[in-house]
Design a protein around this motif. Structure first.
Motif, PDB file in Angstrom:
ATOM      1  N   UNK A  11      34.406  45.100  31.917  1.00  0.00           N
ATOM      2  CA  UNK A  11      35.571  45.676  31.756  1.00  0.00           C
ATOM      3  C   UNK A  11      36.547  44.759  30.993  1.00  0.00           C
ATOM      4  N   UNK A  12      36.448  43.408  31.504  1.00  0.00           N
ATOM      5  CA  UNK A  12      37.202  42.350  30.851  1.00  0.00           C
ATOM      6  C   UNK A  12      37.135  42.307  29.543  1.00  0.00           C
ATOM      7  N   UNK A  13      35.636  42.370  29.055  1.00  0.00           N
ATOM      8  CA  UNK A  13      35.266  42.315  27.647  1.00  0.00           C
ATOM      9  C   UNK A  13      35.807  43.351  26.895  1.00  0.00           C
ATOM     10  N   UNK A  14      36.167  44.505  27.246  1.00  0.00           N
ATOM     11  CA  UNK A  14      36.975  45.484  26.543  1.00  0.00           C
ATOM     12  C   UNK A  14      38.342  45.311  26.114  1.00  0.00           C
ATOM     13  N   UNK A  15      38.842  44.371  27.096  1.00  0.00           N
ATOM     14  CA  UNK A  15      40.128  44.073  26.814  1.00  0.00           C
ATOM     15  C   UNK A  15      40.660  42.948  25.952  1.00  0.00           C
ATOM     16  N   UNK A  16      39.668  41.827  26.125  1.00  0.00           N
ATOM     17  CA  UNK A  16      39.751  40.593  25.574  1.00  0.00           C
ATOM     18  C   UNK A  16      39.568  40.674  24.092  1.00  0.00           C
ATOM     19  N   UNK A 272      40.514  45.696  36.570  1.00  0.00           N
ATOM     20  CA  UNK A 272      39.985  46.199  37.991  1.00  0.00           C
ATOM     21  C   UNK A 272      40.882  47.140  38.626  1.00  0.00           C
ATOM     22  N   UNK A 273      41.936  47.550  37.670  1.00  0.00           N
ATOM     23  CA  UNK A 273      43.082  48.441  38.302  1.00  0.00           C
ATOM     24  C   UNK A 273      42.491  49.727  38.859  1.00  0.00           C
ATOM     25  N   UNK A 280      36.539  47.480  45.681  1.00  0.00           N
ATOM     26  CA  UNK A 280      36.429  46.167  45.111  1.00  0.00           C
ATOM     27  C   UNK A 280      37.295  45.227  45.969  1.00  0.00           C
ATOM     28  N   UNK A 281      36.970  44.160  46.210  1.00  0.00           N
ATOM     29  CA  UNK A 281      37.927  43.070  47.033  1.00  0.00           C
ATOM     30  C   UNK A 281      37.532  41.797  46.344  1.00  0.00           C
ATOM     31  N   UNK A 315      50.491  43.917  52.324  1.00  0.00           N
ATOM     32  CA  UNK A 315      51.831  44.236  52.176  1.00  0.00           C
ATOM     33  C   UNK A 315      52.136  45.150  51.053  1.00  0.00           C
ATOM     34  N   UNK A 316      51.185  45.239  50.123  1.00  0.00           N
ATOM     35  CA  UNK A 316      51.418  46.049  48.906  1.00  0.00           C
ATOM     36  C   UNK A 316      51.321  47.492  49.061  1.00  0.00           C
ATOM     37  N   UNK A 317      52.279  48.120  48.526  1.00  0.00           N
ATOM     38  CA  UNK A 317      52.420  49.647  48.834  1.00  0.00           C
ATOM     39  C   UNK A 317      51.858  50.414  47.792  1.00  0.00           C
ATOM     40  N   UNK A 318      51.450  51.901  47.774  1.00  0.00           N
ATOM     41  CA  UNK A 318      51.126  52.577  46.701  1.00  0.00           C
ATOM     42  C   UNK A 318      51.990  52.582  45.524  1.00  0.00           C
ATOM     43  N   UNK A 319      53.267  53.039  45.847  1.00  0.00           N
ATOM     44  CA  UNK A 319      54.022  52.908  44.674  1.00  0.00           C
ATOM     45  C   UNK A 319      54.439  51.670  44.004  1.00  0.00           C
ATOM     46  N   UNK A 320      54.538  50.436  45.003  1.00  0.00           N
ATOM     47  CA  UNK A 320      54.640  49.278  44.324  1.00  0.00           C
ATOM     48  C   UNK A 320      53.521  48.806  43.485  1.00  0.00           C
ATOM     49  N   UNK A 321      52.170  49.072  43.701  1.00  0.00           N
ATOM     50  CA  UNK A 321      51.201  48.704  42.875  1.00  0.00           C
ATOM     51  C   UNK A 321      51.263  49.149  41.519  1.00  0.00           C
ATOM     52  N   UNK A 322      51.927  50.352  41.335  1.00  0.00           N
ATOM     53  CA  UNK A 322      52.253  50.811  39.916  1.00  0.00           C
ATOM     54  C   UNK A 322      53.156  49.938  39.241  1.00  0.00           C
TER      55      UNK A 322
END
Length: 539
Positions: A11-16, A272-273, A280-281, A315-322
């Motif tokens: 996936x990284x290789x598609x962006x780089x 990894x979005x 994934x962790x 602590x990261x919320x679902x709206x905040x992750x956007x």
């Protein structure tokens, strides 16, 4: 189990390929990032003020609990201990009791109530502002800001976990200086985009530092080892520091610059979005991606390297992750424009780290420092004559004794104590603050950096910007978290004594002994806010 590393790399290789890594532009970006790091690094006064605040809180602790062996001490942790803070960073403090048993939530809140009452009295005199107890938080805390310095202090109880992790991170940062620098820049980037606040459901500082460590573990070749290796002798900071010494050259085969690591970290996060929801962790303990299911669903997963059952990004919320990912994509767009020659460096730094970022291509770290060590700046008057040093010492002693007599007279009721009598030699410290109440100390400029002390980083190709900076505090290790910086005053039948638990070693600050009176029988004579015997914190 599928090879998660290969999935992520694909996936990284598609962006780089969308980013043109022109050598000249990468070098310019590296210089800009180094300049930004230098400009935002804490100055000696920032270390001094925080150490003094730790000492003042320990004085307040003795007022509450007395001088018995069972009384707690206030210890620092967080970004200050990790040496990854700037002058605007909060100061995290823990009220730690000597016994090893776990402190109940009820006792934590009761302890904080005692401190809250004392701080309310100090707030009335204007020395602190913004006093805010937060009893319902997962970790109950008191927030309070020193009026003069503007340093916000977060006071908790028995945060041994935070203290240990901070010291471990500090120890691990000795393996490769790029860890500290990249962590510092990523924290600065997150603050500039308002995504570095757990209370607002965004990233904690520990989660940001963990992302950086994980990125360095997963480079090819790796810059940091899996933490499982570093924790093989135990998870106490002393054991980790001992193991770290055997891995100080671990990442020398990796030649990537700070600029490359900054870009590729954002690329890694962007790639990894959509994978977080698939389990994934990021595992620092394993040094690789793992699949992990939690008791509850998290939009981002970063495994705690000590307690692997915990997610440090919880602590990261679902709206905040956007919001977080909008910032990541926006930053990558501007980085791509810069590397393609479509934008100016100063504009890029403003976008990444906020407006008026003090960073220019002209003011930067020269790439020839390692070749000509004698060109390092000589600080003004590094070695005053012996006679002059003696005169200064005697003058400081006279001032301390004179000030102590005034406070003793005030405590005895024979002379009123008026604010503003303390002549603070550190002109940068405003008077109306807790720090301004410290006993006078004459700050001397740091010694010149000897060319023999230069540690040239060999992890760079010729012509690239080196990863060390000219700023003395940024260049040298300035904080040793294994040595707590608090001092404990006690009173015995023989009179007043200052017992030094231990003092942080910092060659750029005067000895903390010089802050304390050497005479007198009252352990509180070194602070001006103790106005009388019955109510030491004023009316």
């Amino acid at each position: 189990m599928p090879d998660l590393m290969k999935i992520a790399e694909k996936l990284e290789s598609k962006i780089l390929p969308m980013i043109r890594f022109t050598p000249e532009n990468v070098i310019d970006l590296d210089r800009l990032l180094c300049d930004t790091f230098i400009s935002q690094c804490p100055k000696p006064i920032d270390y001094h003020n925080r150490r003094d605040l730790v000492r003042i809180f320990n004085t307040i602790t003795k007022e509450i609990y007395g001088n018995s062996d069972g009384s707690p001490v206030v210890e620092e942790y967080g970004s200050f201990v990790m040496d990854m803070f700037d002058k605007k960073s909060d100061l995290d403090l823990s009220i730690t009791f000597n016994d090893s048993s776990e402190v109940s939530r009820k006792k934590k809140i009761s302890t904080l109530h005692k401190f809250n009452r004392k701080l309310l009295l100090i707030e009335r005199q204007g020395h602190v502002t913004g006093l805010q107890p937060i009893w319902t938080a997962r970790v109950p805390i008191i927030k309070v800001t020193d009026s003069g310095t503007g340093i916000e202090c977060d006071l908790s109880v028995d945060n041994r976990d935070g203290i240990a992790k901070s010291r471990i991170i500090h120890a691990i940062s000795a393996i490769d200086e790029r860890f500290r620098k990249l962590s510092f820049l990523m924290k600065s980037w997150a603050k500039a985009h308002d995504i570095n606040s757990p209370k607002d459901s965004t990233l904690s500082s520990l989660s940001i530092v963990s992302f950086v460590a994980f990125h360095l573990q997963t480079r090819n070749p790796p810059i940091l080892p899996p933490f499982s290796i570093l924790l093989k002798e135990g998870d106490d900071p002393a054991s980790v520091a001992k193991v770290v010494k055997t891995y100080l050259n671990y990442g020398k085969q990796n030649k990537e610059s700070l600029a490359m690591l900054f870009i590729t970290l954002l690329v890694k996060l962007a790639s990894v979005e959509k994978l977080w929801e698939k389990g994934f962790c990021a595992s620092l303990y394993e040094g690789s991606w793992i699949l992990k299911s939690w008791k509850r669903s998290y939009p981002i997963s970063v495994e705690d390297f000590i307690d692997r059952s915990q997610n440090v990004a919880r602590a990261v919320g679902r709206n905040a992750v956007k919001t977080i990912y909008r910032c990541i994509h926006k930053s990558l767009d501007f980085l791509t424009q810069f590397l393609n020659g479509q934008s100016q460096g100063n504009n890029l730094m403003d976008v990444l780290f906020g407006k008026n970022t003090a960073s220019t291509l002209e003011v930067g770290v020269t790439s020839h420092i390692g070749e000509n060590k004698n060109n390092l700046p000589i600080l003004q008057n590094p070695h005053p004559p012996k006679k002059r040093r003696l005169e200064e010492h005697l003058e400081e002693k006279k001032v301390r004794i004179r000030n102590e007599k005034k406070i003793v007279s005030a405590l005895q009721g024979t002379e009123p104590l008026r604010g503003g009598w303390v002549q603070q030699s550190l002109s940068e410290t405003p008077r109306n603050s807790l720090v301004s109440l410290a006993a006078p100390v004459s700050y001397r400029p740091p010694h010149a950096i000897s060319s023999t002390n230069i540690k040239v980083n060999h992890n760079h190709n010729p012509g690239t910007t080196p990863h060390f900076s000219l700023h003395p505090v940024a260049f040298e290790r300035s904080y040793n978290p294994s040595i707590p910086s608090h001092l404990i005053a006690s009173q015995s039948s023989q009179g007043f004594a200052i017992h030094q638990k231990s003092v942080a070693s910092n060659p750029y600050l005067p000895s903390i002994h010089s802050h304390l009176p050497q005479v007198g029988r009252n352990p509180y004579t070194q602070r001006a806010f103790y106005n009388n015997r019955n109510n030491p914190f004023g009316p």
